[in-house]
Design a protein around this motif. Structure first.
Motif, PDB file in Angstrom:
ATOM      1  N   GLN A 252       0.842  -1.189   0.000  1.00  0.00           N
ATOM      2  CA  GLN A 252       0.000   0.000   0.000  1.00  0.00           C
ATOM      3  C   GLN A 252       0.882   1.246   0.000  1.00  0.00           C
ATOM      4  O   GLN A 252       0.388   2.366   0.014  1.00  0.00           O
ATOM      5  CB  GLN A 252      -0.935   0.030   1.211  1.00  0.00           C
ATOM      6  CG  GLN A 252      -2.067   1.044   1.078  1.00  0.00           C
ATOM      7  CD  GLN A 252      -2.750   1.354   2.388  1.00  0.00           C
ATOM      8  OE1 GLN A 252      -2.801   0.536   3.294  1.00  0.00           O
ATOM      9  NE2 GLN A 252      -3.274   2.567   2.501  1.00  0.00           N
ATOM     10  N   ASP A 253       2.187   1.059  -0.005  1.00  0.00           N
ATOM     11  CA  ASP A 253       3.132   2.137  -0.264  1.00  0.00           C
ATOM     12  C   ASP A 253       3.641   2.003  -1.691  1.00  0.00           C
ATOM     13  O   ASP A 253       3.624   0.916  -2.272  1.00  0.00           O
ATOM     14  CB  ASP A 253       4.318   2.068   0.702  1.00  0.00           C
ATOM     15  CG  ASP A 253       4.144   3.005   1.880  1.00  0.00           C
ATOM     16  OD1 ASP A 253       2.995   3.377   2.174  1.00  0.00           O
ATOM     17  OD2 ASP A 253       5.146   3.350   2.519  1.00  0.00           O
ATOM     18  N   VAL A 254       4.083   3.114  -2.248  1.00  0.00           N
ATOM     19  CA  VAL A 254       4.714   3.100  -3.562  1.00  0.00           C
ATOM     20  C   VAL A 254       6.200   2.867  -3.314  1.00  0.00           C
ATOM     21  O   VAL A 254       6.893   3.746  -2.801  1.00  0.00           O
ATOM     22  CB  VAL A 254       4.458   4.426  -4.304  1.00  0.00           C
ATOM     23  CG1 VAL A 254       5.043   4.369  -5.702  1.00  0.00           C
ATOM     24  CG2 VAL A 254       2.959   4.704  -4.362  1.00  0.00           C
ATOM     25  N   LEU A 255       6.695   1.698  -3.658  1.00  0.00           N
ATOM     26  CA  LEU A 255       8.019   1.267  -3.222  1.00  0.00           C
ATOM     27  C   LEU A 255       9.077   1.452  -4.310  1.00  0.00           C
ATOM     28  O   LEU A 255       9.855   2.390  -4.264  1.00  0.00           O
ATOM     29  CB  LEU A 255       7.948  -0.190  -2.738  1.00  0.00           C
ATOM     30  CG  LEU A 255       7.023  -0.404  -1.529  1.00  0.00           C
ATOM     31  CD1 LEU A 255       6.800  -1.887  -1.255  1.00  0.00           C
ATOM     32  CD2 LEU A 255       7.588   0.287  -0.290  1.00  0.00           C
ATOM     33  N   VAL A 256       9.119   0.580  -5.309  1.00  0.00           N
ATOM     34  CA  VAL A 256      10.162   0.664  -6.339  1.00  0.00           C
ATOM     35  C   VAL A 256       9.621   1.134  -7.686  1.00  0.00           C
ATOM     36  O   VAL A 256      10.391   1.315  -8.624  1.00  0.00           O
ATOM     37  CB  VAL A 256      10.880  -0.701  -6.509  1.00  0.00           C
ATOM     38  CG1 VAL A 256      11.563  -1.108  -5.226  1.00  0.00           C
ATOM     39  CG2 VAL A 256       9.908  -1.784  -6.961  1.00  0.00           C
ATOM     40  N   GLU A 257       8.321   1.347  -7.774  1.00  0.00           N
ATOM     41  CA  GLU A 257       7.722   1.692  -9.064  1.00  0.00           C
ATOM     42  C   GLU A 257       8.262   3.000  -9.657  1.00  0.00           C
ATOM     43  O   GLU A 257       8.569   3.049 -10.865  1.00  0.00           O
ATOM     44  CB  GLU A 257       6.195   1.755  -8.935  1.00  0.00           C
ATOM     45  CG  GLU A 257       5.538   0.430  -8.598  1.00  0.00           C
ATOM     46  CD  GLU A 257       5.352   0.216  -7.100  1.00  0.00           C
ATOM     47  OE1 GLU A 257       4.579  -0.680  -6.720  1.00  0.00           O
ATOM     48  OE2 GLU A 257       5.991   0.972  -6.316  1.00  0.00           O
ATOM     49  N   PRO A 258       8.395   4.085  -8.879  1.00  0.00           N
ATOM     50  CA  PRO A 258       8.908   5.327  -9.495  1.00  0.00           C
ATOM     51  C   PRO A 258      10.331   5.180 -10.024  1.00  0.00           C
ATOM     52  O   PRO A 258      10.664   5.746 -11.075  1.00  0.00           O
ATOM     53  CB  PRO A 258       8.835   6.340  -8.342  1.00  0.00           C
ATOM     54  CG  PRO A 258       7.784   5.809  -7.432  1.00  0.00           C
ATOM     55  CD  PRO A 258       7.944   4.322  -7.493  1.00  0.00           C
ATOM     56  N   LEU A 259      11.168   4.416  -9.339  1.00  0.00           N
ATOM     57  CA  LEU A 259      12.537   4.216  -9.809  1.00  0.00           C
ATOM     58  C   LEU A 259      12.539   3.430 -11.116  1.00  0.00           C
ATOM     59  O   LEU A 259      13.264   3.780 -12.064  1.00  0.00           O
ATOM     60  CB  LEU A 259      13.362   3.499  -8.745  1.00  0.00           C
ATOM     61  CG  LEU A 259      14.846   3.273  -9.081  1.00  0.00           C
ATOM     62  CD1 LEU A 259      15.550   4.591  -9.377  1.00  0.00           C
ATOM     63  CD2 LEU A 259      15.546   2.524  -7.943  1.00  0.00           C
ATOM     64  N   ALA A 260      11.747   2.387 -11.200  1.00  0.00           N
ATOM     65  CA  ALA A 260      11.652   1.621 -12.451  1.00  0.00           C
ATOM     66  C   ALA A 260      11.156   2.509 -13.590  1.00  0.00           C
ATOM     67  O   ALA A 260      11.666   2.449 -14.720  1.00  0.00           O
ATOM     68  CB  ALA A 260      10.725   0.419 -12.263  1.00  0.00           C
ATOM     69  N   ALA A 261      10.162   3.347 -13.290  1.00  0.00           N
ATOM     70  CA  ALA A 261       9.615   4.235 -14.316  1.00  0.00           C
ATOM     71  C   ALA A 261      10.671   5.229 -14.800  1.00  0.00           C
ATOM     72  O   ALA A 261      10.787   5.495 -16.007  1.00  0.00           O
ATOM     73  CB  ALA A 261       8.399   4.981 -13.765  1.00  0.00           C
ATOM     74  N   TRP A 262      11.442   5.791 -13.888  1.00  0.00           N
ATOM     75  CA  TRP A 262      12.465   6.759 -14.284  1.00  0.00           C
ATOM     76  C   TRP A 262      13.586   6.086 -15.071  1.00  0.00           C
ATOM     77  O   TRP A 262      14.072   6.633 -16.064  1.00  0.00           O
ATOM     78  CB  TRP A 262      13.037   7.448 -13.052  1.00  0.00           C
ATOM     79  CG  TRP A 262      14.074   8.481 -13.386  1.00  0.00           C
ATOM     80  CD1 TRP A 262      13.855   9.733 -13.882  1.00  0.00           C
ATOM     81  CD2 TRP A 262      15.493   8.334 -13.263  1.00  0.00           C
ATOM     82  NE1 TRP A 262      15.054  10.383 -14.071  1.00  0.00           N
ATOM     83  CE2 TRP A 262      16.079   9.554 -13.699  1.00  0.00           C
ATOM     84  CE3 TRP A 262      16.326   7.305 -12.827  1.00  0.00           C
ATOM     85  CZ2 TRP A 262      17.458   9.751 -13.714  1.00  0.00           C
ATOM     86  CZ3 TRP A 262      17.697   7.500 -12.836  1.00  0.00           C
ATOM     87  CH2 TRP A 262      18.256   8.706 -13.271  1.00  0.00           C
ATOM     88  N   LEU A 263      13.996   4.904 -14.661  1.00  0.00           N
ATOM     89  CA  LEU A 263      15.094   4.214 -15.343  1.00  0.00           C
ATOM     90  C   LEU A 263      14.761   3.941 -16.800  1.00  0.00           C
ATOM     91  O   LEU A 263      15.615   4.088 -17.685  1.00  0.00           O
ATOM     92  CB  LEU A 263      15.430   2.914 -14.617  1.00  0.00           C
ATOM     93  CG  LEU A 263      16.142   3.062 -13.262  1.00  0.00           C
ATOM     94  CD1 LEU A 263      16.243   1.715 -12.567  1.00  0.00           C
ATOM     95  CD2 LEU A 263      17.524   3.686 -13.431  1.00  0.00           C
ATOM     96  N   THR A 264      13.534   3.531 -17.074  1.00  0.00           N
ATOM     97  CA  THR A 264      13.214   3.254 -18.479  1.00  0.00           C
ATOM     98  C   THR A 264      13.271   4.524 -19.318  1.00  0.00           C
ATOM     99  O   THR A 264      13.623   4.480 -20.507  1.00  0.00           O
ATOM    100  CB  THR A 264      11.844   2.553 -18.612  1.00  0.00           C
ATOM    101  OG1 THR A 264      11.682   2.094 -19.947  1.00  0.00           O
ATOM    102  CG2 THR A 264      10.687   3.462 -18.282  1.00  0.00           C
ATOM    103  N   THR A 265      12.962   5.673 -18.714  1.00  0.00           N
ATOM    104  CA  THR A 265      13.079   6.925 -19.480  1.00  0.00           C
ATOM    105  C   THR A 265      14.526   7.268 -19.786  1.00  0.00           C
ATOM    106  O   THR A 265      14.805   7.982 -20.761  1.00  0.00           O
ATOM    107  CB  THR A 265      12.445   8.109 -18.720  1.00  0.00           C
ATOM    108  OG1 THR A 265      13.216   8.426 -17.553  1.00  0.00           O
ATOM    109  CG2 THR A 265      11.011   7.814 -18.322  1.00  0.00           C
TER     110      THR A 265
END
Length: 767
Positions: A252-265
């Protein structure tokens, strides 16, 4: 009638046969692997890096450090966001952090073509770190001169809240002739969720769209937070939640998703995969909050509760996550279980420390609040020489209770029936007499604990949910929910609700388990035991809307009024009970009519502005081996008033799962740390969760009192089963031995120390 039936889980076949696709099953074969480089200290500043050896590892694609990421602070908690600033979470985290606040903080990330290369390179990243003193407890963090973890919170206190109820004071109550006063310091530790499926996300790009596939309870919130973290429009992020193997609040926390999203960019849209190890999950994601309390209670000689005081300190760890909401919820249960005739004073602190960040975990502060409430209640009853069940019946909240601060109302009341049903099931009265005045090294006892629990987050936070339904040519209906199935059985319950609302058999409903934020209707997610109550109302409303459209179309086909028709088990019948059409007839004609093609769909949003209390109790029978300091749980009985049960068998399994979690909280589970705040048991060998061999007979009983605010008379059940087990076992120990233990878990070493202090054990032969 679909509601109230114990139909099999709609996802059971796919899961047991391996057809169900989880995040790990969907990772592209050519995806890069990202390995997070974690700080080897709990407090400090990163001054620089030596990447020479790491970059030389074959297979390494790129290495990013905390100095490479956007300078954007974003929230991590899965609270529903609102356009009102006071309802927005604290933004205190970056994609990678130069200021180290927890052991294992994310300071860099290695991206490689395979897992082995990524792990090898990550071990070779060298960071120059200025180490600062680690603050382990709220008292250390609040001490004058303590290092500040976040500049915007000097003194490290995130929030300090307090309230007073009643017309008098504690001292006035304590001056009552013959009054009995008890007080003490109590505590509970940080514990872990231990969900089966790891924390796992991967991301890739198609054009300007970032797609994140994640094992998450909150796909729509993940979408928003990824947009915030990257500083891009939220609509450029698409989140897909496949089948899921548990979360219990950690997801229920946002854990690794933002890092994965930034890396693909940063890597031309190439897929980037982040899967945390079990050690990382236990030591570096979220824990349940540890609490310390100082409390007092006073009662008159006849057992009337007069007044209590409550002071709590919640150990938040390095980042805000859900922040003070947990401490506030724990304080709520203190006031929502009992009536203080003179006064109730409450004070709570949520404090940043260098322990692992604490977040949501099943019960959301209520297991902690229930422990202190019910332990103090038994201690007071013991001091009075009064049966603790009778004390509760005399002092518990009554029908129609309204919380004086938030207005949440007990619309339906079954607590008295819960207590009496549990009393009979455990044979309370006979065993309380039987186990009095025992001697010897083996003693038995029975104890109990009650609880109240609300059914969503209104009015503290936004409550909204949507559902979409489509009628197909063959009379079947597809249901799309934004609400997430995370293993708890939500999809089965929604299937039953949809069938009930439309008038179809359950096997004519196809529910979409996978959420896709580009397609699925909006819902804030799985938490707060809200989905059957809030999302269920959206499901019911949508089903009734579709039912109306089907009947309108059928009426046109028959040239008669829609009011003269109804739907029963997929058949459209008239006032006489005669079948005049089938839903399949309507589905085919509405799609392919040459004169009136009108595709029948429905979508409704439920903006929830009401709440209600579920109640329940746990009754425990134990045997204590004084010499070994061991508690053997002989029986556990949970009794719940969760309104009308949508699926009784599913409800029973929910209760059994929650009771197992409560058993671990009571007897064995505890995160351990050294003086530098490094986790010492962040693995499933040293972190002790109960196994099948440790689990006694679990019994689930129900009192079904229809709640008028629930879609079908139902209310919360997802989290309540985990709440009362630990204090019930603790109170059974008090009955068996007369020893009042003020902390969890009830481990052998702790018990032997208490038994020895109470004079129940002799010398070294009892070590």
């Amino acid at each position: 009638m679909a509601v109230g039936q114990s139909i099999p889980r709609v996802d059971a076949f796919a899961k047991v046969t391996g057809e169900a696709k989880y995040t790990a099953d969907l990772v592209p074969a050519n995806a890069y692997v990202a390995k997070i480089v974690r700080a080897p200290v709990a407090s400090g500043w990163v001054r620089g890096f030596d990447l020479t050896k790491a970059q030389a590892v074959p297979g390494v694609v790129r290495i990013f450090t905390c100095f490479d990421v956007p300078d954007i602070q974003f929230p991590t908690a899965g609270h529903p966001w609102s356009t009102v600033p006071s309802h927005q979470d604290i933004c205190d985290r970056k994609l990678l952090n130069a200021h180290i606040r927890v052991w294992g903080d994310e300071i860099a990330v290695v991206v490689a073509r395979d897992r082995i290369s990524a792990e090898r390179a990550a071990r070779l990243v060298k960071a120059d770190i200025e180490v600062l003193p680690a603050l382990s407890t709220p008292d250390e963090a609040m001490a004058p001169g303590a290092p500040c973890l976040h500049e915007e919170k000097p003194g490290n206190v995130i929030v300090h809240s307090q309230f007073h109820l009643g017309d008098g004071t504690f001292d006035e109550a304590a001056a009552t002739p013959g009054a009995v006063v008890v007080s003490g310091h109590y505590s509970v530790p940080a514990v872990q969720h231990c969900h089966m499926e790891p924390v796992h996300s991967f991301a890739y790009m198609e054009g300007q769209k970032i797609t994140v596939v994640s094992s998450t309870q909150i796909p729509h919130i993940v979408r928003r937070v990824c947009g915030q973290a990257l500083g891009i429009p939220w609509s450029r992020v698409r989140v897909i939640k496949p089948y899921m193997g548990g979360g219990f609040g950690n997801k229920q926390d946002v854990l690794v998703e933002p890092l994965a999203a930034w890396l693909t960019t940063q890597l031309g849209g190439h897929a980037v995969n982040i899967e945390l190890s079990r050690e990382e999950i236990l030591g570096c994601t979220r824990t349940r909050h540890a609490f310390d309390w100082d409390v007092q209670a006073v009662a008159s000689p006849d057992g009337t509760l007069l007044a209590r005081t409550y002071c709590a300190k919640s150990n938040q760890g390095g980042y805000a996550s859900h922040g003070h909401a947990i401490a506030a919820n724990a304080a709520n249960v203190f006031k929502q279980c009992y009536r203080d005739r003179v006064s109730l004073d409450s004070e709570s602190y949520t404090v940043y420390t260098n322990r692992p960040t604490a977040g949501a975990m099943r019960g959301y502060g209520i297991p902690q609040g229930c422990f202190i409430t019910e332990a103090l209640t038994d201690d007071l009853a013991y001091a009075l020489g009064m049966d603790p069940l009778e004390f509760r019946l005399k002092n518990c909240v009554q029908a129609g209770y309204v919380d004086p601060h938030n207005g949440i109302t007990m619309h339906a009341y079954g607590l008295d029936q819960v207590l009496e049903k549990g009393r009979a099931a455990i044979d309370w009265d006979a065993k309380r007499r039987l186990y009095q005045n025992q001697t010897g090294d083996r003693r038995r006892g029975v104890g109990m604990a009650l609880f109240t629990y609300k059914s969503n987050v209104y009015p503290i936070s936004l409550e909204t949910a949507s559902c979409r339904m489509m009628l197909h040519e063959d009379g079947r209906v597809t249901v799309q929910m934004g609400a997430t199935e995370i293993g708890q059985g939500a999809d089965t319950v929604f299937t039953q609700m949809a069938a009930e609302a439309i008038g179809l058999p359950v096997d004519a409903i196809d529910i979409q388990t996978v959420q896709d934020t580009d397609v699925s209707p909006f819902d804030t997610g799985a938490y707060a035991s809200r989905q059957t109550y809030v999302s269920g109302m959206a499901c019911k409303m949508t089903g009734e809307s579709l039912r109306g459209k089907i009947l309108d179309y059928a009426a046109g086909m028959l040239e008669r009024s829609a009011e003269s028709l109804t739907i029963t088990d997929g058949q459209i019948v008239d006032e006489t009970g005669q079948t005049v059409l089938t839903v399949a007839d309507v589905g085919m004609e509405s799609c392919y009519s040459l004169t009136n093609s009108r595709h029948l769909t429905a979508e409704e949003t439920y903006h929830c502005e009401q709440n209600t209390f579920a109640t329940g109790a746990c009754f425990a029978e134990i045997e204590v081996d004084l010499a070994l300091g061991q508690i053997h749980v002989l029986r556990l009985v949970n009794v719940h008033d969760s309104g009308r049960l949508i699926n009784p068998k599913l409800a029973e399994s929910q209760v059994h799962g929650g009771m197992s979690m409560g058993l671990g909280y009571a007897l064995s589970e505890e995160m351990l740390f050294d003086d530098a705040c490094k986790p010492l048991n962040a693995n499933l060998l040293d972190y002790k969760i109960p196994t099948a061999m440790d689990t006694p007979k679990l019994e689930a009983l129900f009192v079904e009192v229809d709640d008028p605010t629930g879609p079908y008379g139902n209310k919360a059940l997802g989290e309540p089963p985990a709440i009362p087990v630990a204090p019930a076992i603790r109170n059974a120990l008090l009955h068996a031995t007369g020893v009042s233990v003020h902390s969890l878990p009830l481990t052998p070493q702790k018990l032997i120390e208490h038994f020895r202090a109470a004079g129940l054990l002799g010398g070294e032969d009892h070590v």
